[in-house]
Design an enzyme around this catalytic site. Structure first.
Site, PDB file in Angstrom:
ATOM      1  N   LYS A 157       3.216  14.881 -11.105  1.00  0.00           N
ATOM      2  CA  LYS A 157       4.195  14.554 -12.143  1.00  0.00           C
ATOM      3  C   LYS A 157       5.204  15.683 -12.336  1.00  0.00           C
ATOM      4  O   LYS A 157       6.397  15.429 -12.584  1.00  0.00           O
ATOM      5  CB  LYS A 157       3.468  14.240 -13.457  1.00  0.00           C
ATOM      6  CG  LYS A 157       2.612  12.983 -13.399  1.00  0.00           C
ATOM      7  CD  LYS A 157       3.428  11.753 -13.025  1.00  0.00           C
ATOM      8  CE  LYS A 157       2.596  10.486 -13.006  1.00  0.00           C
ATOM      9  NZ  LYS A 157       3.394   9.283 -12.704  1.00  0.00           N
ATOM     10  N   TYR A 171      -3.004  15.429 -10.494  1.00  0.00           N
ATOM     11  CA  TYR A 171      -2.114  14.443 -11.098  1.00  0.00           C
ATOM     12  C   TYR A 171      -0.899  15.135 -11.715  1.00  0.00           C
ATOM     13  O   TYR A 171       0.246  14.699 -11.545  1.00  0.00           O
ATOM     14  CB  TYR A 171      -2.881  13.651 -12.153  1.00  0.00           C
ATOM     15  CG  TYR A 171      -2.066  12.644 -12.928  1.00  0.00           C
ATOM     16  CD1 TYR A 171      -1.664  11.450 -12.354  1.00  0.00           C
ATOM     17  CD2 TYR A 171      -1.725  12.879 -14.263  1.00  0.00           C
ATOM     18  CE1 TYR A 171      -0.929  10.509 -13.072  1.00  0.00           C
ATOM     19  CE2 TYR A 171      -1.003  11.947 -14.993  1.00  0.00           C
ATOM     20  CZ  TYR A 171      -0.613  10.770 -14.394  1.00  0.00           C
ATOM     21  OH  TYR A 171       0.113   9.844 -15.111  1.00  0.00           O
ATOM     22  N   ASP A 213       0.864  -1.177   0.000  1.00  0.00           N
ATOM     23  CA  ASP A 213       0.000   0.000   0.000  1.00  0.00           C
ATOM     24  C   ASP A 213       0.901   1.228   0.000  1.00  0.00           C
ATOM     25  O   ASP A 213       1.560   1.531   0.997  1.00  0.00           O
ATOM     26  CB  ASP A 213      -0.902  -0.017   1.240  1.00  0.00           C
ATOM     27  CG  ASP A 213      -1.827   1.191   1.314  1.00  0.00           C
ATOM     28  OD1 ASP A 213      -1.698   2.114   0.479  1.00  0.00           O
ATOM     29  OD2 ASP A 213      -2.685   1.219   2.220  1.00  0.00           O
ATOM     30  N   ASN A 243       7.667   3.144 -10.439  1.00  0.00           N
ATOM     31  CA  ASN A 243       6.573   3.153 -11.409  1.00  0.00           C
ATOM     32  C   ASN A 243       5.196   3.267 -10.768  1.00  0.00           C
ATOM     33  O   ASN A 243       4.242   3.670 -11.431  1.00  0.00           O
ATOM     34  CB  ASN A 243       6.631   1.875 -12.266  1.00  0.00           C
ATOM     35  CG  ASN A 243       5.455   1.758 -13.202  1.00  0.00           C
ATOM     36  OD1 ASN A 243       5.337   2.515 -14.162  1.00  0.00           O
ATOM     37  ND2 ASN A 243       4.563   0.811 -12.924  1.00  0.00           N
TER      38      ASN A 243
END
Length: 257
Positions: A164, A160, A67, A94
């Site tokens: 990034k 998001y 998790d 990843n």
């Protein structure tokens, strides 16, 4: 297409390795001769199938459910890798989530979960592995998975894209700080890559999306994994702090006005 790279005798840790780009990386590192440990969130059957696939091919592989909102589990995964396969030489960060919401609808819970998984866990897993590399005086490598969303904006992805963009800058910072220890840190930023979850997206259109990409097609995991392996190889020994866009030219083309 695979690159002829020999990583025999090394250990790679891939987070989020049961499906998609992560699974492609697991296979590519194993093909290069590395022992591979990977994490997964919930797909236990898929993870086990991938481990067995690697082992049937003569490789070494193990996996652990993790998790990534819980740092103790993230650190435990690195511990398990060392215990089962050996110290980490290469880390591919990843693991990540995409949970689109209009910016006006993003809640603190959505924001925290996205940043916790995509950025916070990545930093501390990198720290955990880098400390081990430093202690062993190992010339290791870390590859962070970013996205074209770290460079260009799209509706519904503000949180998001914040994660990034953070990954991109974190990659540069860690590359500078870890360089004296012989640890290289780079970033791969994929474009539209067809993974399993695309099958459940109502607006996914392989041909239609491909028409907006200069190379004329949507990418696949096999387009990303060899780049990650190369960045961990001796051939990339003078590459660090870089963001490599693997997007078919998507971010290079000026949009039609």
């Amino acid at each position: 297409m695979s690159i002829a790279i020999d990583l025999s005798g090394t250990v790679a840790l891939v987070s989020g390795g049961a499906t998609g780009i992560g699974a492609g990386c697991v296979r590519e590192f194993a093909r290069a001769g590395a022992a591979v440990f990977f994490t997964y969130t919930s797909n236990a059957s898929g993870a086990d199938a991938l481990v067995q696939e690697i082992r049937r091919g003569g490789g070494r592989a193990s996996a652990a459910q993790t998790d990534f909102t819980r740092l103790e589990e993230v650190r435990r995964a690195a511990d398990a890798c060392e215990q089962q396969l050996g110290p980490v030489d290469f880390l591919v960060n990843n693991a990540g989530i995409t949970d689109p919401h209009p910016a006006l609808d993003v809640t603190p819970e959505v924001w925290d979960r996205t940043l916790d998984i995509n950025l916070r866990a990545m930093f501390f897993l990198s720290q955990r592995c880098a400390r081990s590399m430093r202690e062993r005086r190992a010339h290791g490598a870390i590859v962070n998975m970013s996205s074209v969303h770290g460079r260009v904006a799209s509706h519904g992805h503000s949180h998001y894209e914040a994660s990034k963009g953070g990954i991109n800058m974190m990659t540069r910072s860690l590359a500078v700080e870890y360089a004296p220890h012989g640890i290289r840190v780079n970033c791969v930023a994929p474009g539209a890559i067809e993974v399993e979850r695309y099958a459940h997206m109502e607006n996914y259109d392989r041909q239609g999306w491909g028409e907006h990409i200069p190379l004329g097609r949507v990418g696949v995991a096999a387009d990303i994994a060899p780049v990650c392996v190369f960045l961990c190889s001796p051939g990339a020994s003078y590459i660090t702090g870089q963001i490599i866009y693997v997007d078919g030219g998507l971010t290079s083309r000026m949009p039609s006005l």
